[in-house]
Design an enzyme around this catalytic site. Structure first.
Site, PDB file in Angstrom:
ATOM      1  N   ASP A   8      32.866  42.770  31.783  1.00 20.82           N
ATOM      2  CA  ASP A   8      32.110  42.437  30.593  1.00 20.82           C
ATOM      3  C   ASP A   8      31.604  43.787  30.040  1.00 20.82           C
ATOM      4  O   ASP A   8      31.596  44.791  30.753  1.00 20.82           O
ATOM      5  CB  ASP A   8      30.948  41.521  30.995  1.00 20.82           C
ATOM      6  CG  ASP A   8      29.992  41.260  29.853  1.00 20.82           C
ATOM      7  OD1 ASP A   8      30.462  40.962  28.748  1.00 20.82           O
ATOM      8  OD2 ASP A   8      28.760  41.371  30.072  1.00 20.82           O
ATOM      9  N   LEU A   9      31.216  43.807  28.791  1.00 21.28           N
ATOM     10  CA  LEU A   9      30.747  45.064  28.195  1.00 21.28           C
ATOM     11  C   LEU A   9      29.219  45.165  28.178  1.00 21.28           C
ATOM     12  O   LEU A   9      28.632  45.986  28.902  1.00 21.28           O
ATOM     13  CB  LEU A   9      31.288  45.185  26.760  1.00 21.28           C
ATOM     14  CG  LEU A   9      30.742  46.351  25.934  1.00 21.28           C
ATOM     15  CD1 LEU A   9      31.221  47.686  26.491  1.00 21.28           C
ATOM     16  CD2 LEU A   9      31.160  46.229  24.465  1.00 21.28           C
ATOM     17  N   ASP A  10      28.605  44.288  27.369  1.00 20.98           N
ATOM     18  CA  ASP A  10      27.157  44.361  27.143  1.00 20.98           C
ATOM     19  C   ASP A  10      26.390  44.033  28.421  1.00 20.98           C
ATOM     20  O   ASP A  10      26.530  42.936  28.966  1.00 20.98           O
ATOM     21  CB  ASP A  10      26.768  43.382  26.029  1.00 20.98           C
ATOM     22  CG  ASP A  10      27.419  43.740  24.695  1.00 20.98           C
ATOM     23  OD1 ASP A  10      27.322  44.906  24.297  1.00 20.98           O
ATOM     24  OD2 ASP A  10      28.024  42.856  24.049  1.00 20.98           O
ATOM     25  N   THR A  16      23.523  47.554  26.067  1.00 22.95           N
ATOM     26  CA  THR A  16      23.340  47.147  24.674  1.00 22.95           C
ATOM     27  C   THR A  16      22.482  45.890  24.599  1.00 22.95           C
ATOM     28  O   THR A  16      22.030  45.533  23.515  1.00 22.95           O
ATOM     29  CB  THR A  16      24.700  46.829  24.024  1.00 22.95           C
ATOM     30  OG1 THR A  16      25.455  46.065  24.955  1.00 22.95           O
ATOM     31  CG2 THR A  16      25.455  48.088  23.669  1.00 22.95           C
ATOM     32  N   LYS A  44      22.811  35.863  26.430  1.00 26.38           N
ATOM     33  CA  LYS A  44      23.739  36.843  27.006  1.00 26.38           C
ATOM     34  C   LYS A  44      25.124  36.231  27.201  1.00 26.38           C
ATOM     35  O   LYS A  44      25.242  35.139  27.754  1.00 26.38           O
ATOM     36  CB  LYS A  44      23.199  37.394  28.329  1.00 26.38           C
ATOM     37  CG  LYS A  44      22.007  38.326  28.124  1.00 26.38           C
ATOM     38  CD  LYS A  44      21.581  38.994  29.408  1.00 26.38           C
ATOM     39  CE  LYS A  44      20.386  39.914  29.155  1.00 26.38           C
ATOM     40  NZ  LYS A  44      19.862  40.463  30.424  1.00 26.38           N
ATOM     41  N   SER A 113      34.997  40.574  26.761  1.00 21.55           N
ATOM     42  CA  SER A 113      33.699  40.546  26.085  1.00 21.55           C
ATOM     43  C   SER A 113      33.701  39.578  24.910  1.00 21.55           C
ATOM     44  O   SER A 113      34.714  39.425  24.225  1.00 21.55           O
ATOM     45  CB  SER A 113      33.369  41.955  25.584  1.00 21.55           C
ATOM     46  OG  SER A 113      32.237  41.927  24.741  1.00 21.55           O
ATOM     47  N   ALA A 114      32.550  38.978  24.674  1.00 24.23           N
ATOM     48  CA  ALA A 114      32.390  38.093  23.513  1.00 24.23           C
ATOM     49  C   ALA A 114      32.154  38.899  22.238  1.00 24.23           C
ATOM     50  O   ALA A 114      32.207  38.357  21.131  1.00 24.23           O
ATOM     51  CB  ALA A 114      31.209  37.166  23.746  1.00 24.23           C
ATOM     52  N   LYS A 144      32.627  32.320  26.315  1.00 25.44           N
ATOM     53  CA  LYS A 144      32.086  32.036  27.634  1.00 25.44           C
ATOM     54  C   LYS A 144      31.057  30.908  27.493  1.00 25.44           C
ATOM     55  O   LYS A 144      30.364  30.880  26.498  1.00 25.44           O
ATOM     56  CB  LYS A 144      31.396  33.291  28.204  1.00 25.44           C
ATOM     57  CG  LYS A 144      32.335  34.500  28.340  1.00 25.44           C
ATOM     58  CD  LYS A 144      31.572  35.783  28.613  1.00 25.44           C
ATOM     59  CE  LYS A 144      32.523  36.986  28.585  1.00 25.44           C
ATOM     60  NZ  LYS A 144      31.863  38.297  28.794  1.00 25.44           N
ATOM     61  N   GLU A 168      30.067  40.812  35.650  1.00 27.35           N
ATOM     62  CA  GLU A 168      29.329  40.093  34.598  1.00 27.35           C
ATOM     63  C   GLU A 168      27.823  40.121  34.819  1.00 27.35           C
ATOM     64  O   GLU A 168      27.368  39.998  35.946  1.00 27.35           O
ATOM     65  CB  GLU A 168      29.748  38.611  34.647  1.00 27.35           C
ATOM     66  CG  GLU A 168      30.678  38.173  33.560  1.00 27.35           C
ATOM     67  CD  GLU A 168      30.091  38.238  32.161  1.00 27.35           C
ATOM     68  OE1 GLU A 168      28.858  38.376  32.010  1.00 27.35           O
ATOM     69  OE2 GLU A 168      30.870  38.151  31.206  1.00 27.35           O
ATOM     70  N   ASP A 169      27.059  40.223  33.740  1.00 27.49           N
ATOM     71  CA  ASP A 169      25.591  40.162  33.862  1.00 27.49           C
ATOM     72  C   ASP A 169      25.037  38.847  33.313  1.00 27.49           C
ATOM     73  O   ASP A 169      23.828  38.620  33.403  1.00 27.49           O
ATOM     74  CB  ASP A 169      24.936  41.329  33.107  1.00 27.49           C
ATOM     75  CG  ASP A 169      25.059  41.177  31.605  1.00 27.49           C
ATOM     76  OD1 ASP A 169      26.162  40.814  31.137  1.00 27.49           O
ATOM     77  OD2 ASP A 169      24.075  41.406  30.895  1.00 27.49           O
TER      78      ASP A 169
HETATM   79  C1  BG6 Z   1      27.994  39.535  24.232  1.00 30.66           C
HETATM   80  C2  BG6 Z   1      26.507  39.776  24.318  1.00 30.66           C
HETATM   81  O1  BG6 Z   1      28.655  40.470  25.032  1.00 30.66           O
HETATM   82  O2  BG6 Z   1      28.455  39.657  22.895  1.00 30.66           O
HETATM   83  C3  BG6 Z   1      25.777  38.876  23.346  1.00 30.66           C
HETATM   84  O3  BG6 Z   1      26.067  39.523  25.633  1.00 30.66           O
HETATM   85  C4  BG6 Z   1      26.335  39.064  21.942  1.00 30.66           C
HETATM   86  O4  BG6 Z   1      24.411  39.197  23.378  1.00 30.66           O
HETATM   87  C5  BG6 Z   1      27.840  38.772  21.970  1.00 30.66           C
HETATM   88  O5  BG6 Z   1      25.711  38.206  21.027  1.00 30.66           O
HETATM   89  C6  BG6 Z   1      28.497  38.950  20.608  1.00 30.66           C
HETATM   90  O6  BG6 Z   1      28.381  40.288  20.238  1.00 30.66           O
HETATM   91  P1  BG6 Z   1      28.628  40.886  18.792  1.00 30.66           P
HETATM   92  O7  BG6 Z   1      28.630  42.373  19.054  1.00 30.66           O
HETATM   93  O8  BG6 Z   1      29.973  40.393  18.349  1.00 30.66           O
HETATM   94  O9  BG6 Z   1      27.551  40.421  17.917  1.00 30.66           O
HETATM   95 MG    MG Z   2      27.006  40.894  29.236  1.00 29.28          MG
END
Ligand code: BG6
Ligand code: MG
Length: 212
Positions: A8-10, A16, A44, A113-114, A144, A168-169
């Protein structure tokens, strides 16, 4: 055995999550209510529009489709503005060392990542080059906790789900990894990420061998 790793990224590669929280909280405050850290936890791993809908329901507010899109766009501009301060120094402790080890062991790596900002963020912290595939919010149709994001990553890396580990967090992300049939490594605290197979506070000192 584990033959590929999906990240996962964030909140896993880079913190972030704090910027997402600031930007969402601003949006809530603009609409006349507050967003607690605990409420933020539910967001998240959840897509931008789904997160907005959760926040609006917390505030008991109904907006038209156009207003929702405008608010989401405004939130994202604020978020990206905050992200501008990020440099390669913001990569979370131990991440680069762990990914260097995986590179050395020729373990393929994927992003799951989402976020629709994933490539921008990875570029700004100089981490794009580690990944053999990027599955992000621009590619997936189901967010997710649906397993799609990680199943796509496994397919791109030509690895069976049971041979993939996911880092993943988010609660929703752990659920996604588990329903994909993968080893789920939670980054955070055990009480929150109870469904993970392993939970670690962070990557510092973590080795590929610790997955087995
Ligand atoms: C996820 C984050 O990785 O991405 C969420 O945990 C975030 O907090 C989601 O809303 C979507 O991200 P973005 O950058 O497309 O707004
Ligand atoms: Mg995350």
């Amino acid at each position: 055995s584990i033959k590929a790793c999906l990240f996962d990224l964030d909140g896993v590669i880079v913190d972030t999550a704090k910027f997402h929280y600031i930007a969402w909280r601003r949006l809530a405050n603009d609409l006349g209510f507050d967003l607690t850290l605990e409420q933020n936890e539910q967001l998240k791993g959840i897509s931008r529009m789904e997160s907005l809908d959760i926040i609006l329901s917390i505030g008991g507010i109904t907006l038209s489709k156009e207003e929702r899109l405008a608010r989401a766009t405004e939130k994202n501009l604020r978020y990206l503005e905050l992200c501008k301060q990020m440099t390669p120094n913001d990569v979370l402790p131990g991440v680069r060392t762990f990914m260097d080890e995986l590179k050395q062991l020729s373990i393929p790596m994927g992003l799951g990542s989402a976020s629709k900002n994933a490539t921008i963020i990875l570029n700004s912290i100089d981490m794009l080059r580690y990944f053999d595939t990027i599955v992000d919010g621009n590619r997936i149709t189901k967010g997710k906790p649906d397993p799609q994001v990680f199943l796509m990553g496994a397919e791109d890396l030509q690895t069976k789900p049971e041979n993939c580990a996911v880092f993943e967090d988010a609660v929703a992300g752990i659920q996604s990894a588990k329903s994909a049939g993968m080893l789920a490594v939670g980054i955070g605290v055990k009480t929150v990420l109870a469904e993970a197979d392993i939970v670690i506070a962070g990557f510092e000192g973590f080795k590929f061998a610790d997955l087995h």
